[in-house]
Design a protein around this motif. Structure first.
Motif, PDB file in Angstrom:
ATOM      1  N   VAL A   4       0.866  -1.189   0.000  1.00 57.55           N
ATOM      2  CA  VAL A   4       0.000   0.000   0.000  1.00 57.55           C
ATOM      3  C   VAL A   4       0.899   1.233   0.000  1.00 57.55           C
ATOM      4  O   VAL A   4       1.746   1.398   0.877  1.00 57.55           O
ATOM      5  N   LEU A   5       0.692   2.079  -1.011  1.00 61.63           N
ATOM      6  CA  LEU A   5       1.465   3.323  -1.107  1.00 61.63           C
ATOM      7  C   LEU A   5       0.564   4.462  -0.642  1.00 61.63           C
ATOM      8  O   LEU A   5      -0.536   4.647  -1.168  1.00 61.63           O
ATOM      9  N   THR A   6       1.021   5.198   0.341  1.00 60.67           N
ATOM     10  CA  THR A   6       0.173   6.272   0.872  1.00 60.67           C
ATOM     11  C   THR A   6       1.027   7.489   1.226  1.00 60.67           C
ATOM     12  O   THR A   6       2.247   7.472   1.036  1.00 60.67           O
ATOM     13  N   PHE A   7       0.394   8.546   1.698  1.00 60.89           N
ATOM     14  CA  PHE A   7       1.111   9.813   1.890  1.00 60.89           C
ATOM     15  C   PHE A   7       0.432  10.641   2.980  1.00 60.89           C
ATOM     16  O   PHE A   7      -0.726  10.405   3.333  1.00 60.89           O
ATOM     17  N   GLU A   8       1.164  11.642   3.450  1.00 60.42           N
ATOM     18  CA  GLU A   8       0.601  12.605   4.411  1.00 60.42           C
ATOM     19  C   GLU A   8       0.932  14.023   3.952  1.00 60.42           C
ATOM     20  O   GLU A   8       1.996  14.215   3.346  1.00 60.42           O
ATOM     21  N   PRO A   9       0.123  14.999   4.246  1.00 61.19           N
ATOM     22  CA  PRO A   9      -1.180  14.852   4.881  1.00 61.19           C
ATOM     23  C   PRO A   9      -2.267  14.428   3.885  1.00 61.19           C
ATOM     24  O   PRO A   9      -2.141  14.668   2.691  1.00 61.19           O
ATOM     25  N   GLY A  10      -3.310  13.786   4.415  1.00 59.61           N
ATOM     26  CA  GLY A  10      -4.527  13.545   3.632  1.00 59.61           C
ATOM     27  C   GLY A  10      -4.627  12.219   2.903  1.00 59.61           C
ATOM     28  O   GLY A  10      -5.534  12.049   2.089  1.00 59.61           O
ATOM     29  N   GLY A  11      -3.771  11.252   3.220  1.00 56.41           N
ATOM     30  CA  GLY A  11      -3.762  10.006   2.456  1.00 56.41           C
ATOM     31  C   GLY A  11      -4.798   8.969   2.868  1.00 56.41           C
ATOM     32  O   GLY A  11      -4.469   7.785   2.947  1.00 56.41           O
ATOM     33  N   TYR A  12      -6.014   9.386   3.125  1.00 52.76           N
ATOM     34  CA  TYR A  12      -7.087   8.461   3.520  1.00 52.76           C
ATOM     35  C   TYR A  12      -8.380   8.961   2.887  1.00 52.76           C
ATOM     36  O   TYR A  12      -8.449  10.109   2.419  1.00 52.76           O
ATOM     37  N   PRO A  13      -9.416   8.105   2.844  1.00 52.78           N
ATOM     38  CA  PRO A  13     -10.657   8.536   2.202  1.00 52.78           C
ATOM     39  C   PRO A  13     -11.144   9.857   2.814  1.00 52.78           C
ATOM     40  O   PRO A  13     -11.178   9.994   4.031  1.00 52.78           O
ATOM     41  N   ASP A  14     -11.437  10.789   1.985  1.00 51.37           N
ATOM     42  CA  ASP A  14     -11.908  12.112   2.404  1.00 51.37           C
ATOM     43  C   ASP A  14     -10.823  12.946   3.105  1.00 51.37           C
ATOM     44  O   ASP A  14     -11.111  13.958   3.746  1.00 51.37           O
ATOM     45  N   ARG A  73      -9.852  17.129   2.280  1.00 50.34           N
ATOM     46  CA  ARG A  73     -10.349  18.378   2.888  1.00 50.34           C
ATOM     47  C   ARG A  73      -9.397  18.896   3.954  1.00 50.34           C
ATOM     48  O   ARG A  73      -9.055  20.075   4.006  1.00 50.34           O
ATOM     49  N   LEU A  74      -8.942  17.967   4.833  1.00 47.99           N
ATOM     50  CA  LEU A  74      -8.016  18.405   5.885  1.00 47.99           C
ATOM     51  C   LEU A  74      -6.673  18.806   5.259  1.00 47.99           C
ATOM     52  O   LEU A  74      -6.043  19.779   5.674  1.00 47.99           O
ATOM     53  N   ARG A  75      -6.253  18.052   4.241  1.00 45.90           N
ATOM     54  CA  ARG A  75      -4.994  18.399   3.565  1.00 45.90           C
ATOM     55  C   ARG A  75      -5.044  19.842   3.045  1.00 45.90           C
ATOM     56  O   ARG A  75      -4.140  20.622   3.276  1.00 45.90           O
ATOM     57  N   GLU A  76      -6.137  20.156   2.372  1.00 45.15           N
ATOM     58  CA  GLU A  76      -6.228  21.503   1.796  1.00 45.15           C
ATOM     59  C   GLU A  76      -6.287  22.568   2.871  1.00 45.15           C
ATOM     60  O   GLU A  76      -5.686  23.633   2.741  1.00 45.15           O
ATOM     61  N   PHE A  77      -7.004  22.239   3.943  1.00 49.04           N
ATOM     62  CA  PHE A  77      -7.112  23.198   5.052  1.00 49.04           C
ATOM     63  C   PHE A  77      -5.732  23.488   5.646  1.00 49.04           C
ATOM     64  O   PHE A  77      -5.362  24.634   5.880  1.00 49.04           O
TER      65      PHE A  77
END
Ligand code: TMP
Length: 200
Positions: A33-43, A46-50
């Motif tokens: 599983v390749l993922t990232f922060e911030p915001g690497g989860y369903p939905d 919004r928090l990433r952009e904030f």
């Protein structure tokens, strides 16, 4: 296997993480599983952009926002993936918070470490740091059309963050890859060599 990839903006993290994920999947025969922060989860968008485009937060508020984001990421992606026996490769983790909020934005380091420790997030098996010259990284960032507020702080911030990452590497908290004059393929070889050595 849980591996995190760290580095300043423009260091080539995303490209290398993608290549590493395919390599690891093939080598281990496990889903990766390749993922990232911030915001690497369903939905998580919004928090990433904030966080990345929102107001001018104090360093402490900034840290707390990144920790809230990580808590969601851990609950919704990291723990489920590790529990299912998958490998996880994550772009950025606690060391980003130390490097940017303390190294870059001067939040007291012992306070940052205490708050991070209180969250008790899973500890990666390996934490890779792509060490790229800040001037080179910033010249790449400047070619991007959409820059976030950290990227907009430019060379001044990236130099401080890079120096902090280097300190963490010297203290043995990160596995550094000296990207110096290496091209993309050479960096990838250096990464896979380091990973193969770590899990030999
Ligand atoms: P990205 O560009 O790698 O997606 O990361 C977004 C920005 O967020 C990047 O400039 C680094 C910053 N950041 C922090 O300042 N602290 C953190 O804890 C994390 C995860 C990212």
């Amino acid at each position: 296997m849980f591996i995190t990839i760290e580095g300043i903006d423009g260091c080539g993290k995303s490209t290398q993480s993608e290549r590493l994920a395919s390599w690891l999947e093939e080598r281990t025969g496990r889903r990766t599983v390749l993922t990232f922060e911030p915001g690497g989860y369903p939905d998580g968008k919004r928090l990433r952009e904030f966080i990345l485009t929102g107001g001018n937060f104090s360093p402490l508020a900034e840290l707390m926002l990144f920790l809230a984001d990580r808590a969601e990421h851990v609950a919704k992606v990291i723990i489920p993936a590790l529990s299912a026996g998958h490998n996880v490769i994550c772009e950025r983790w606690n060391e980003s918070t130390l490097a940017y909020q303390s190294g870059g934005h001067k939040l007291d380091i012992s306070r940052a470490r205490q708050l991070i420790a209180a969250c008790n997030f899973p500890e990666p098996d390996m934490k890779i740091f792509l060490d790229v010259d800040p001037e080179l990284a910033v010249s790449r960032i400047m070619l991007r059309e959409n820059r976030d507020k950290f990227e907009d702080e430019g060379l001044g911030l990236m130099r401080k963050v890079c120096e902090f990452y280097r300190e963490l590497a010297r203290a043995g908290e990160l596995a550094p890859i000296d990207c110096g004059n290496l091209d993309e393929d050479e960096v990838f070889s250096a990464i896979t060599e380091a990973v193969a050595w770590r899990f030999r």
